[in-house]
Write a protein that holds these residues in place. Structure first.
Motif, PDB file in Angstrom:
ATOM      1  N   ALA A  26      -4.604  28.602  33.657  1.00 24.39           N
ATOM      2  CA  ALA A  26      -4.502  27.486  34.604  1.00 24.39           C
ATOM      3  C   ALA A  26      -3.041  27.229  34.967  1.00 24.39           C
ATOM      4  O   ALA A  26      -2.703  27.072  36.146  1.00 24.39           O
ATOM      5  N   ALA A  27      -2.179  27.179  33.955  1.00 30.63           N
ATOM      6  CA  ALA A  27      -0.749  26.948  34.209  1.00 30.63           C
ATOM      7  C   ALA A  27      -0.151  28.086  35.034  1.00 30.63           C
ATOM      8  O   ALA A  27       0.638  27.869  35.954  1.00 30.63           O
TER       9      ALA A  27
ATOM     10  N   PHE B 225      14.856  24.214  41.830  1.00 28.86           N
ATOM     11  CA  PHE B 225      15.048  22.990  41.040  1.00 28.86           C
ATOM     12  C   PHE B 225      14.358  21.787  41.677  1.00 28.86           C
ATOM     13  O   PHE B 225      13.912  20.880  40.963  1.00 28.86           O
ATOM     14  N   LEU B 226      14.255  21.766  43.002  1.00 32.84           N
ATOM     15  CA  LEU B 226      13.454  20.715  43.646  1.00 32.84           C
ATOM     16  C   LEU B 226      12.001  20.805  43.183  1.00 32.84           C
ATOM     17  O   LEU B 226      11.370  19.793  42.858  1.00 32.84           O
ATOM     18  N   ALA B 227      11.478  22.032  43.151  1.00 32.08           N
ATOM     19  CA  ALA B 227      10.101  22.234  42.699  1.00 32.08           C
ATOM     20  C   ALA B 227       9.942  21.879  41.226  1.00 32.08           C
ATOM     21  O   ALA B 227       8.942  21.267  40.830  1.00 32.08           O
ATOM     22  N   VAL B 228      10.909  22.259  40.408  1.00 35.57           N
ATOM     23  CA  VAL B 228      10.856  21.958  38.971  1.00 35.57           C
ATOM     24  C   VAL B 228      10.787  20.451  38.743  1.00 35.57           C
ATOM     25  O   VAL B 228      10.002  19.962  37.904  1.00 35.57           O
TER      26      VAL B 228
ATOM     27  N   LEU C  54       6.053  27.561  31.839  1.00 37.70           N
ATOM     28  CA  LEU C  54       5.846  28.594  32.848  1.00 37.70           C
ATOM     29  C   LEU C  54       6.543  28.248  34.158  1.00 37.70           C
ATOM     30  O   LEU C  54       6.911  29.143  34.935  1.00 37.70           O
ATOM     31  N   MET C  55       6.763  26.964  34.392  1.00 36.15           N
ATOM     32  CA  MET C  55       7.538  26.545  35.555  1.00 36.15           C
ATOM     33  C   MET C  55       8.973  27.069  35.458  1.00 36.15           C
ATOM     34  O   MET C  55       9.526  27.596  36.429  1.00 36.15           O
TER      35      MET C  55
ATOM     36  N   LEU D 257      10.946  30.057  37.740  1.00 38.83           N
ATOM     37  CA  LEU D 257      12.248  29.899  38.387  1.00 38.83           C
ATOM     38  C   LEU D 257      13.154  31.087  38.103  1.00 38.83           C
ATOM     39  O   LEU D 257      13.732  31.688  39.020  1.00 38.83           O
ATOM     40  N   PHE D 258      13.286  31.456  36.826  1.00 37.21           N
ATOM     41  CA  PHE D 258      14.167  32.573  36.479  1.00 37.21           C
ATOM     42  C   PHE D 258      13.588  33.911  36.947  1.00 37.21           C
ATOM     43  O   PHE D 258      14.331  34.825  37.311  1.00 37.21           O
TER      44      PHE D 258
END
Length: 503
Positions: A275-276, A325-328, A356-357, A361-362
């Motif tokens: 799910a994540a 980072f906006l999404a994070v 997982l977020m 990103l990385f």
């Protein structure tokens, strides 16, 4: 690599526009390329959202255990389907672009090659089902999956045709319709209480309808062995196997966590992690698309102007950092709401979404900057260190998954990206392309993101859904107020992309 493919496809499209003047022909080609790119971007994101909707229906209506089994089937299908492509699509397009007169014969030889790859993919699927899950229903589900794999093997033939003629929107439309048609059949499987068998039938039907619509949207029927050449099929395989192995490791990298959790942990852990993973995947697609947009810019500057090449690389990194980072900030603050979208019973795994977020990103940084190594002629280097990272990941999962479940698996995922793939990408960018990344702006964005998260976690009490929206808006306000970026700077980067595309 993609730069050259675009050039070859442009030449092919120009040949289809002979009735135009030179200027009109170029405009016709540019329109087809633009239409192709838009179709790919919109199609992938729209189809990803639809798959997320299907995942939510299954998790909510069938329960976490069935959702976990569904996630395992998808992971196995992903690997098996790659065996049916294995890089042959890209190689075929490249070779036909060089010799357009050989299209029909080469396509027949491609069909001949598929007659070998399809049984290989189905055998791989059956073997993986036996290794990672041994229930009778799952093995029976493999029958429907095999039908879907058979159809998908020939979908890859039509994919090459659509690529050659710059009509990828036809493939995206065919896939979109096939996914939409799946939804009522999922509900029917629920009504008939067919569980994973009903879901597997829907997956197989979706792939079969995908092929049917590819055939329908084509001007001709291309599935034929007439004129095929065994030697030509062998040459196609020999030319594509390196790309195939690179792609196989990439697919395995995205599926290995689900496979390991199925083997060594519980179905609940599989459901939480899956799910994540499904929730962060659209973010990865959006962020990595930045690299796709910048790729022709970087390829052009690598040849013509090294100073602009380094500037454009830094700009690509900065754009990904800003969007990432906006999404994070939003996903971290609104994680409860996002997990509840899949299923309320999976909210207990919100920490997996947090981890997982960060992995996403990385991973986006590496996926966007990594192709620069292809421009610099370091393909084998990229393949070597990526293979190393995947092997390390598998070893760590073997050690950790059984004892620490979904959380330990998520820690391994983010750690491999953060401490192996990302640093090695930066190292080889510096040694192979003499390109160094400045992290000052990314560091400031990271700090601003952390402050935003702290404010919404500890100072402001809002519903999780509201925090998902308001956190990135607040962070963007702080970024603009502190002049970390500006609308003018973003527009200048867009103009840079347009200038290179039009030159």
């Amino acid at each position: 690599m993609n730069h050259h493919k675009g050039k070859e496809n442009s030449e092919l499209a120009d040949s289809d526009a002979g009735e135009f003047s030179a200027s009109d022909g170029q405009n016709h080609t540019n329109w087809k390329l633009l239409k192709n790119g838009v179709a790919l971007s919109l199609g992938r994101n729209l189809n990803s959202i639809l798959r997320l909707v299907i995942a939510a229906i299954i998790a909510r209506q069938f329960g976490a255990d069935t959702f976990a089994e569904y996630s395992l089937l998808l992971a196995i299908m992903m690997i098996a389907e790659w065996f049916m492509d294995f890089g042959t699509t890209d190689v075929f397009v490249r070779e036909v672009s060089k010799d357009k007169a050989s299209f029909s014969q080469r396509l027949a030889s491609l069909c001949l090659l598929k007659s070998v790859q399809i049984p290989l993919g189905i055998a791989a699927m059956i073997a993986m089902l036996a290794i990672f899950h041994t229930t009778v229903d799952m093995m029976r589900a493999g029958i429907f999956i095999a039908i879907g794999l058979f159809a998908y093997g020939f979908v890859s033939v039509y994919r090459t045709v659509f690529k050659i003629h710059l009509t990828m929107e036809k493939e995206m439309l065919a896939e979109f319709i096939s996914i939409v048609l799946t939804i009522p059949f999922i509900w029917l499987a629920l009504y008939l209480d067919q569980g994973i068998l009903g879901i597997a039938f829907c997956l197989g039907l979706s792939r079969a309808s995908f092929l049917a619509f590819c055939v329908y949207f084509s001007e001709r029927r291309f599935l034929t062995l007439t004129g095929s050449s065994f030697a030509q099929a062998k040459d196609l395989w020999n030319a594509s196997y390196l790309i195939g192995f690179i792609g196989l490791f990439s697919v395995l990298n995205n599926a290995i966590e689900i496979l390991m959790l199925t083997k060594f942990s519980s179905l609940t852990d599989v459901a939480i992690f899956s799910a994540a993973q499904k929730l962060v995947w659209p973010l990865f697609m959006i962020l990595s698309a930045v690299g796709t947009v910048f790729y022709p810019v970087l390829a052009r500057y690598w040849i013509d102007n090294k100073k602009k090449f380094y500037t454009a690389t830094q700009q690509a990194f900065s754009i990904i950092a800003l969007l990432g980072f906006l999404a994070v900030s939003g996903i971290y603050s609104g994680a409860d709401f996002m997990m509840s979208l899949i299923s309320p019973e999976l909210i207990i795994g919100v920490d997996a979404l947090h981890l997982l977020m960060l992995m996403c990103l990385f991973k986006s940084f590496s996926a966007s900057l990594g192709p620069i190594l292809f421009i610099a002629g370091a393909v084998k280097t990229a393949f070597t260190f990526f293979t190393f990272a995947v092997i390390v990941k598998i070893i760590l999962l073997l050690i950790i998954t059984g004892d620490y479940g979904y959380f330990g698996t998520a820690v391994v995922s983010v750690s491999v990206e953060l401490f192996i793939v990302f640093p090695l990408t930066l190292f080889y960018l510096k040694t192979k392309a003499q390109c160094s990344i400045n992290f000052v702006s990314a560091g400031l964005l990271c700090l601003t993101c952390a402050i935003t998260i702290l404010v919404f976690e500890y100072l402001i009490e809002l519903p999780s859904a509201a925090e998902l929206v308001l956190a990135p808006i607040s962070m963007l306000g702080m970024v603009l107020l502190t002049k970390q970026t500006s609308i003018a700077k973003v527009m200048s980067i867009i103009r840079l992309r347009n200038d290179v595309s039009e030159s």
